[in-house]
Design a protein around this motif. Structure first.
Motif, PDB file in Angstrom:
ATOM      1  N   HIS A 302       0.582  -1.325   0.099  1.00 31.09           N
ATOM      2  CA  HIS A 302      -0.062  -0.027  -0.042  1.00 31.09           C
ATOM      3  C   HIS A 302       0.982   1.336  -0.103  1.00 31.09           C
ATOM      4  O   HIS A 302       0.523   2.183  -0.586  1.00 31.09           O
ATOM      5  N   GLN A 303       2.168   1.239   0.790  1.00 32.87           N
ATOM      6  CA  GLN A 303       2.834   2.406   0.821  1.00 32.87           C
ATOM      7  C   GLN A 303       3.527   2.595  -0.873  1.00 32.87           C
ATOM      8  O   GLN A 303       3.674   3.662  -1.253  1.00 32.87           O
ATOM      9  N   LEU A 304       3.844   1.451  -1.287  1.00 27.94           N
ATOM     10  CA  LEU A 304       4.289   1.600  -2.787  1.00 27.94           C
ATOM     11  C   LEU A 304       3.353   2.265  -3.647  1.00 27.94           C
ATOM     12  O   LEU A 304       3.403   3.122  -4.279  1.00 27.94           O
ATOM     13  N   VAL A 305       1.804   1.721  -3.698  1.00 29.19           N
ATOM     14  CA  VAL A 305       0.962   2.355  -4.445  1.00 29.19           C
ATOM     15  C   VAL A 305       0.618   3.871  -4.192  1.00 29.19           C
ATOM     16  O   VAL A 305       0.483   4.659  -4.921  1.00 29.19           O
ATOM     17  N   ASP A 306       0.739   4.293  -2.714  1.00 28.98           N
ATOM     18  CA  ASP A 306       0.401   5.652  -2.339  1.00 28.98           C
ATOM     19  C   ASP A 306       1.779   6.325  -3.052  1.00 28.98           C
ATOM     20  O   ASP A 306       1.457   7.564  -3.329  1.00 28.98           O
ATOM     21  N   SER A 307       2.779   5.927  -3.066  1.00 30.79           N
ATOM     22  CA  SER A 307       4.054   6.569  -3.485  1.00 30.79           C
ATOM     23  C   SER A 307       4.130   6.826  -4.968  1.00 30.79           C
ATOM     24  O   SER A 307       4.198   7.839  -5.721  1.00 30.79           O
ATOM     25  N   VAL A 308       3.342   5.778  -5.864  1.00 34.02           N
ATOM     26  CA  VAL A 308       3.298   5.946  -7.246  1.00 34.02           C
ATOM     27  C   VAL A 308       2.158   6.853  -7.395  1.00 34.02           C
ATOM     28  O   VAL A 308       2.352   7.805  -8.302  1.00 34.02           O
ATOM     29  N   ILE A 309       1.148   7.008  -6.828  1.00 27.47           N
ATOM     30  CA  ILE A 309       0.146   7.801  -6.933  1.00 27.47           C
ATOM     31  C   ILE A 309       0.386   9.212  -6.842  1.00 27.47           C
ATOM     32  O   ILE A 309       0.177  10.147  -7.448  1.00 27.47           O
ATOM     33  N   LYS A 310       1.510   9.409  -5.645  1.00 29.08           N
ATOM     34  CA  LYS A 310       1.821  10.599  -5.466  1.00 29.08           C
ATOM     35  C   LYS A 310       2.677  11.227  -6.479  1.00 29.08           C
ATOM     36  O   LYS A 310       2.497  12.476  -6.704  1.00 29.08           O
ATOM     37  N   GLN A 311       3.601  10.299  -7.084  1.00 28.57           N
ATOM     38  CA  GLN A 311       4.397  10.857  -8.130  1.00 28.57           C
ATOM     39  C   GLN A 311       3.625  11.014  -9.606  1.00 28.57           C
ATOM     40  O   GLN A 311       4.104  11.790 -10.375  1.00 28.57           O
ATOM     41  N   VAL A 312       2.644  10.116  -9.817  1.00 32.75           N
ATOM     42  CA  VAL A 312       1.894  10.223 -11.136  1.00 32.75           C
ATOM     43  C   VAL A 312       0.744  11.255 -11.196  1.00 32.75           C
ATOM     44  O   VAL A 312       0.530  12.076 -12.117  1.00 32.75           O
ATOM     45  N   CYS A 313      -0.156  11.422 -10.012  1.00 31.16           N
ATOM     46  CA  CYS A 313      -1.095  12.134  -9.861  1.00 31.16           C
ATOM     47  C   CYS A 313      -1.042  13.638  -9.221  1.00 31.16           C
ATOM     48  O   CYS A 313      -0.419  13.520  -8.311  1.00 31.16           O
ATOM     49  N   PRO A 314      -1.767  14.440  -9.647  1.00 33.64           N
ATOM     50  CA  PRO A 314      -1.711  15.819  -8.813  1.00 33.64           C
ATOM     51  C   PRO A 314      -2.494  15.475  -7.567  1.00 33.64           C
ATOM     52  O   PRO A 314      -3.439  14.823  -7.403  1.00 33.64           O
ATOM     53  N   PRO A 315      -2.148  16.362  -6.651  1.00 35.14           N
ATOM     54  CA  PRO A 315      -2.768  16.457  -5.259  1.00 35.14           C
ATOM     55  C   PRO A 315      -4.403  16.756  -5.333  1.00 35.14           C
ATOM     56  O   PRO A 315      -4.814  17.400  -6.316  1.00 35.14           O
ATOM     57  N   VAL A 316      -5.099  16.326  -4.447  1.00 37.48           N
ATOM     58  CA  VAL A 316      -6.341  17.010  -4.361  1.00 37.48           C
ATOM     59  C   VAL A 316      -6.297  18.211  -4.271  1.00 37.48           C
ATOM     60  O   VAL A 316      -5.600  19.180  -3.914  1.00 37.48           O
ATOM     61  N   GLY A 317      -7.075  18.985  -5.308  1.00 39.83           N
ATOM     62  CA  GLY A 317      -7.394  20.458  -5.382  1.00 39.83           C
ATOM     63  C   GLY A 317      -6.143  21.241  -6.475  1.00 39.83           C
ATOM     64  O   GLY A 317      -6.536  22.326  -6.594  1.00 39.83           O
ATOM     65  N   ALA A 318      -5.454  20.193  -7.063  1.00 44.89           N
ATOM     66  CA  ALA A 318      -4.202  20.638  -7.723  1.00 44.89           C
ATOM     67  C   ALA A 318      -5.064  21.498  -9.257  1.00 44.89           C
ATOM     68  O   ALA A 318      -6.197  20.678  -9.627  1.00 44.89           O
ATOM     69  N   GLN A 319      -4.633  22.241  -9.861  1.00 48.53           N
ATOM     70  CA  GLN A 319      -5.021  22.582 -11.037  1.00 48.53           C
ATOM     71  C   GLN A 319      -4.279  21.880 -12.092  1.00 48.53           C
ATOM     72  O   GLN A 319      -3.192  21.273 -12.153  1.00 48.53           O
ATOM     73  N   PRO A 320      -4.862  21.737 -13.438  1.00 44.41           N
ATOM     74  CA  PRO A 320      -4.230  20.733 -14.353  1.00 44.41           C
ATOM     75  C   PRO A 320      -2.877  21.514 -14.885  1.00 44.41           C
ATOM     76  O   PRO A 320      -2.906  22.855 -15.010  1.00 44.41           O
ATOM     77  N   GLY A 321      -1.893  20.659 -15.139  1.00 39.24           N
ATOM     78  CA  GLY A 321      -0.535  21.029 -15.711  1.00 39.24           C
ATOM     79  C   GLY A 321       0.466  21.063 -14.458  1.00 39.24           C
ATOM     80  O   GLY A 321       1.564  21.177 -14.709  1.00 39.24           O
ATOM     81  N   ASP A 322      -0.233  20.672 -13.222  1.00 36.59           N
ATOM     82  CA  ASP A 322       0.608  20.567 -11.969  1.00 36.59           C
ATOM     83  C   ASP A 322       1.379  19.151 -11.980  1.00 36.59           C
ATOM     84  O   ASP A 322       2.131  19.021 -11.225  1.00 36.59           O
ATOM     85  N   GLU A 323       1.333  18.435 -12.896  1.00 33.34           N
ATOM     86  CA  GLU A 323       2.002  16.906 -12.598  1.00 33.34           C
ATOM     87  C   GLU A 323       3.368  16.915 -12.921  1.00 33.34           C
ATOM     88  O   GLU A 323       3.953  15.987 -12.318  1.00 33.34           O
ATOM     89  N   GLY A 324       4.182  17.843 -13.714  1.00 33.60           N
ATOM     90  CA  GLY A 324       5.365  17.693 -13.916  1.00 33.60           C
ATOM     91  C   GLY A 324       5.524  16.926 -15.126  1.00 33.60           C
ATOM     92  O   GLY A 324       4.419  16.361 -15.838  1.00 33.60           O
ATOM     93  N   THR A 325       6.691  16.869 -15.867  1.00 28.02           N
ATOM     94  CA  THR A 325       6.741  16.340 -16.927  1.00 28.02           C
ATOM     95  C   THR A 325       7.091  14.573 -16.843  1.00 28.02           C
ATOM     96  O   THR A 325       7.095  14.159 -15.537  1.00 28.02           O
ATOM     97  N   ARG A 326       6.728  13.951 -18.119  1.00 26.61           N
ATOM     98  CA  ARG A 326       6.564  12.489 -18.046  1.00 26.61           C
ATOM     99  C   ARG A 326       7.849  12.002 -17.463  1.00 26.61           C
ATOM    100  O   ARG A 326       7.994  11.106 -16.599  1.00 26.61           O
TER     101      ARG A 326
END
Length: 349
Positions: A302-326
């Motif tokens: 679950h910690q791995l899943v959380d870490s991957v989500i953190k790196q791949v997805c924007p946080p709650v409330g973030a605006q489009p384009g905040d994800e960083g480059t691929r």
């Protein structure tokens, strides 16, 4: 070369025939079209097509798509460990036919004749061979090799051996010229599968399907789940990164991405880091044996899943384009996966 030019030349006039149609939801990308075109050429040349690969690579969907494009009626068989030859070709033990003739031409003289014969009932392979159907044999290597041996003469000589009809002088059936076969199989290491006999593999052309490229996966998740491309991209990236983890033995497939997308679509949710519902859905859908390994009372998977989500997805409330480059995301996730593998090996030892 067009798809139309690869279809059979025969016409279908029987209104009772069941002919598949290509699904409007089928996702066609350059990768899919390349595989489709090659497979149709093989069918046109008269060769059986064998779609092999791990679960979730779209083998069965591709088989039905090919059959729809081919345009002939379809006979479907699912592999089964308990199959015998009779389950494929038929049997004459299915019942009896009894006929009786009473001759009472002269009322004082009655002559009675009775005849009882065993009835032969075709099974699906025989039906397909008689009618020139397209046979889809899904996960054929779940059936035992001795049951599938009956296919050898069908695929090489165009003859189906029917031992139960030998007494009637019909021990062999010439396979219809329009008959084609499409097989699918899972890897031999999967539970419930058998090794394919070399003689059968030698009579078919095998196309090995691997998980498709990222763009194809995104298009499929987008179409099947009914979500927008941005959200589909987040979900696909999570699945692809988890699939790449060396310690994640039950690697999530495209089905996992579709499931997460459909669930989010039902609640109008978003793939966001910090959204407890989204994290929980990912835990449930991609859960593996690794999830049982705990550290400080928490699953390190679950910690791995959380870490991957953190790196791949924007946080709650973030605006489009905040994800960083691929590239930045991939570099971060690679480090996360390496850390996870180290932790897992430590707690297993």
């Amino acid at each position: 070369m067009t798809l139309e030019s690869l279809r059979p030349d025969v016409g279908l006039n029987d209104e009772d025939l069941v002919v598949p149609e290509a699904s409007e939801s089928f996702v066609s990308t350059p990768y899919v079209e390349e595989v489709t075109n090659r497979a149709l050429v093989y069918l046109r040349a008269g060769y059986p097509v064998h779609l092999a690969g791990p679960s979730g690579t779209g083998k069965t969907t591709m088989a039905f798509h090919l059959a729809a494009l081919w345009g002939r009626p379809v006979t479907l068989i699912h592999g089964n460990d308990e199959f015998s030859v009779s389950d494929l070709i038929g049997t004459n033990d299915a019942g009896y036919r009894r006929s009786k003739v009473v001759d009472n031409y002269i009322h004082s003289v009655v002559r009675t004749e009775e005849e009882m014969r065993q009835m032969w009932v075709d099974n699906r392979l025989t039906t397909a061979c008689r009618n020139g159907d397209t046979l889809i044999y899904d996960e054929f290597n779940r059936s035992r090799p001795e049951a599938n041996n009956v296919l050898l003469s069908v695929m090489s000589e165009g003859i189906l051996n029917l031992p139960g009809l030998r007494t009637a002088g019909e021990g062999y059936l010439d396979v219809g010229g329009d008959f084609r076969a499409i097989f699918t199989s899972n890897p031999e290491e999967y539970a419930g599968t058998h090794k394919t006999q070399d003689a059968l593999a030698d009579r078919m052309i095998t196309i090995r399907l691997n998980p498709p490229d990222r763009d194809t996966e995104i298009e499929i998740v987008k179409a099947k789940a009914g979500i927008d491309e941005l959200e589909a991209g987040h979900i696909v990236d999570i699945i692809r990164e988890l699939r790449g983890s060396g310690e994640n033995k039950t690697r999530p497939t495209l089905r996992a991405g579709i499931a997460i997308g459909k669930i989010l679509g039902m609640v109008d949710g978003r793939a966001r880091f910090g959204d407890r519902f989204f994290h929980g859905v990912c835990y449930d859908v991609v859960s593996t044996e690794s999830a049982k390994v705990l550290h400080d009372g928490q699953s390190i998977f679950h910690q791995l899943v959380d870490s991957v989500i953190k790196q791949v997805c924007p946080p709650v409330g973030a605006q489009p384009g905040d994800e960083g480059t691929r590239a930045q995301v991939q570099a971060k996730v690679k480090a996360v996966n390496a850390s996870f593998a180290t932790k897992l090996n430590t707690f297993r030892s």
